[in-house]
Write an enzyme that holds these catalytic residues in place. Structure first.
Site, PDB file in Angstrom:
ATOM      1  N   ASN A  10       0.865  -1.183   0.000  1.00 58.65           N
ATOM      2  CA  ASN A  10       0.000   0.000   0.000  1.00 58.65           C
ATOM      3  C   ASN A  10       0.902   1.233   0.000  1.00 58.65           C
ATOM      4  OD1 ASN A  10      -1.788   2.063   0.540  1.00 58.65           O
ATOM      5  ND2 ASN A  10      -2.314   1.355   2.606  1.00 58.65           N
ATOM      6  N   TRP A  11       0.977   1.880  -1.158  1.00 58.84           N
ATOM      7  CA  TRP A  11       1.918   3.002  -1.286  1.00 58.84           C
ATOM      8  C   TRP A  11       1.360   4.310  -0.740  1.00 58.84           C
ATOM      9  CZ3 TRP A  11       4.119   2.175  -6.962  1.00 58.84           C
ATOM     10  CH2 TRP A  11       4.782   0.939  -6.998  1.00 58.84           C
ATOM     11  N   LYS A  12       0.105   4.295  -0.334  1.00 59.63           N
ATOM     12  CA  LYS A  12      -0.523   5.494   0.248  1.00 59.63           C
ATOM     13  C   LYS A  12      -0.304   6.699  -0.677  1.00 59.63           C
ATOM     14  CE  LYS A  12      -0.202   3.358   4.715  1.00 59.63           C
ATOM     15  NZ  LYS A  12      -0.171   3.501   6.171  1.00 59.63           N
ATOM     16  N   HIS A  96      -9.729   1.055   5.062  1.00 59.88           N
ATOM     17  CA  HIS A  96      -8.455   1.330   5.727  1.00 59.88           C
ATOM     18  C   HIS A  96      -8.670   2.336   6.860  1.00 59.88           C
ATOM     19  CE1 HIS A  96      -4.363   2.620   6.455  1.00 59.88           C
ATOM     20  NE2 HIS A  96      -3.965   1.524   5.832  1.00 59.88           N
ATOM     21  N   GLU A  98      -7.013   4.758   7.848  1.00 58.35           N
ATOM     22  CA  GLU A  98      -6.766   6.171   7.497  1.00 58.35           C
ATOM     23  C   GLU A  98      -7.991   6.773   6.811  1.00 58.35           C
ATOM     24  OE1 GLU A  98      -3.050   5.559   5.489  1.00 58.35           O
ATOM     25  OE2 GLU A  98      -2.086   5.154   7.404  1.00 58.35           O
ATOM     26  N   GLU A 167      -5.594  -4.881  10.736  1.00 58.36           N
ATOM     27  CA  GLU A 167      -4.602  -3.827  10.910  1.00 58.36           C
ATOM     28  C   GLU A 167      -4.909  -3.040  12.181  1.00 58.36           C
ATOM     29  OE1 GLU A 167      -2.542  -2.684   6.981  1.00 58.36           O
ATOM     30  OE2 GLU A 167      -4.326  -1.458   7.179  1.00 58.36           O
ATOM     31  N   GLY A 173       2.064   2.554  10.816  1.00 55.95           N
ATOM     32  CA  GLY A 173       2.968   3.697  10.690  1.00 55.95           C
ATOM     33  C   GLY A 173       3.648   4.096  11.987  1.00 55.95           C
ATOM     34  N   SER A 213       3.157  -1.808  10.455  1.00 52.18           N
ATOM     35  CA  SER A 213       4.609  -1.807  10.679  1.00 52.18           C
ATOM     36  C   SER A 213       5.285  -3.126  10.312  1.00 52.18           C
ATOM     37  CB  SER A 213       4.929  -1.420  12.127  1.00 52.18           C
ATOM     38  OG  SER A 213       4.457  -0.109  12.399  1.00 52.18           O
ATOM     39  N   GLY A 234       2.794  -1.099   4.372  1.00 58.65           N
ATOM     40  CA  GLY A 234       2.773   0.318   4.027  1.00 58.65           C
ATOM     41  C   GLY A 234       4.162   0.828   3.743  1.00 58.65           C
TER      42      GLY A 234
END
Ligand code: PGA
Length: 252
Positions: A10-12, A96, A98, A167, A173, A213, A234
């Site tokens: 997941n490159w965000k 997700h 976020e 998650e 993160g 992480s 991530g």
């Protein structure tokens, strides 16, 4: 446990198309080392075309990081599942934390998105997980159950062709990962709940990823747990060598 694993990157909100091209080429260069592990990349929308050019002829899957639940319409700034499919995606990340945290996505919105994704033939990675305060107050399973049941409401067993990503929010993160035992415990719970919800023991085919992480150095310990069918990665997925190392560790 599935007989092959999935490692998703997941490159965000990172990578320009040029950077995405470089990162993808580096990953593809090592693809013979992936063995039976399935790999999926989730670049930002603006880099989908660049990544597709490179992964198009490989087994690496392409996915979007989000989508709207409508097919089209006056929704400035949004993209639909159909648009993702037409851009070469076969998967989409939904729910997700976020998106839940910064963009107000509720279980109900996620449910609509999941239905739409499955309806257009995208395989969702349905993310769920508890916050630190929820864990500390002993509410982890309650939260997971709520997110799972509301997220999947109204979907039949046949329709549920999805991947689940556990998650924990406190691990995303932060550099603090869940221990393999904590992750396995949550995975086991989700598998049991889903089987009870659907009324069929589909648990063998259900792929549950751990995310939060994940780094190469902890991947071996995580994958030693038979409940863990792969990882949603991530920040470590933005470094080709590290991501490839995680994929290698997922080989059974
Ligand atoms: P992280 O992100 O690996 O940087 O913790 C995981 C995710 O958000 O999917």
């Amino acid at each position: 446990m599935k007989n092959s694993r999935l490692v998703a990157g997941n490159w965000k909100m990172f990578t320009t198309p040029e950077e995405a091209r470089t990162l993808t080429s580096e990953i593809v260069r090592h693809q013979t080392a992936f063995g039976p592990v399935e790999v999926a990349l989730f670049p930002p929308f603006t880099s989908l075309a660049a990544v597709r050019e490179i992964v198009g002829k490989t087994k690496i899957r392409l996915g979007g990081q989000n989508m709207h639940f409508e097919s089209e319409g006056a929704f400035t700034g949004e993209v639909s599942g159909q648009m993702l499919k037409a851009s070469g995606c076969s998967m989409v990340i939904l729910g997700h934390s976020e998106r839940r945290q910064h963009f107000g996505e509720t279980d109900q919105i996620i449910n609509r998105k999941l239905k739409k994704a499955l309806g257009v033939g995208l395989a969702p990675i349905f993310c769920l997980g508890e916050t630190l305060s929820e864990r500390k107050s002993g509410k982890t399973f309650e939260v997971l159950e709520r997110q799972l049941t509301h997220g999947l409401e109204g979907l039949s067993f046949d329709e549920i062709k999805l991947v689940i990503a556990y998650e924990p929010v406190w691990a995303i993160g932060t550099g603090v990962n869940a221990t393999p035992q904590q992750a396995a415990e949550a995975h086991r719970f989700l598998r049991e709940k889903l089987a009870a919800l659907i009324g069929v023991p589909i648990t063998q085919n259900l792929c549950i990823l751990y995310g939060g992480s994940v780094k190469a150095e902890i991947a071996k310990g995580l994958f030693a747990e038979k409940e863990i069918d792969g990882a949603l990665v991530g920040s470590a997925s933005l470094k080709a060598a590290e991501f490839v190392e995680i994929v290698k560790k997922a080989r059974i």
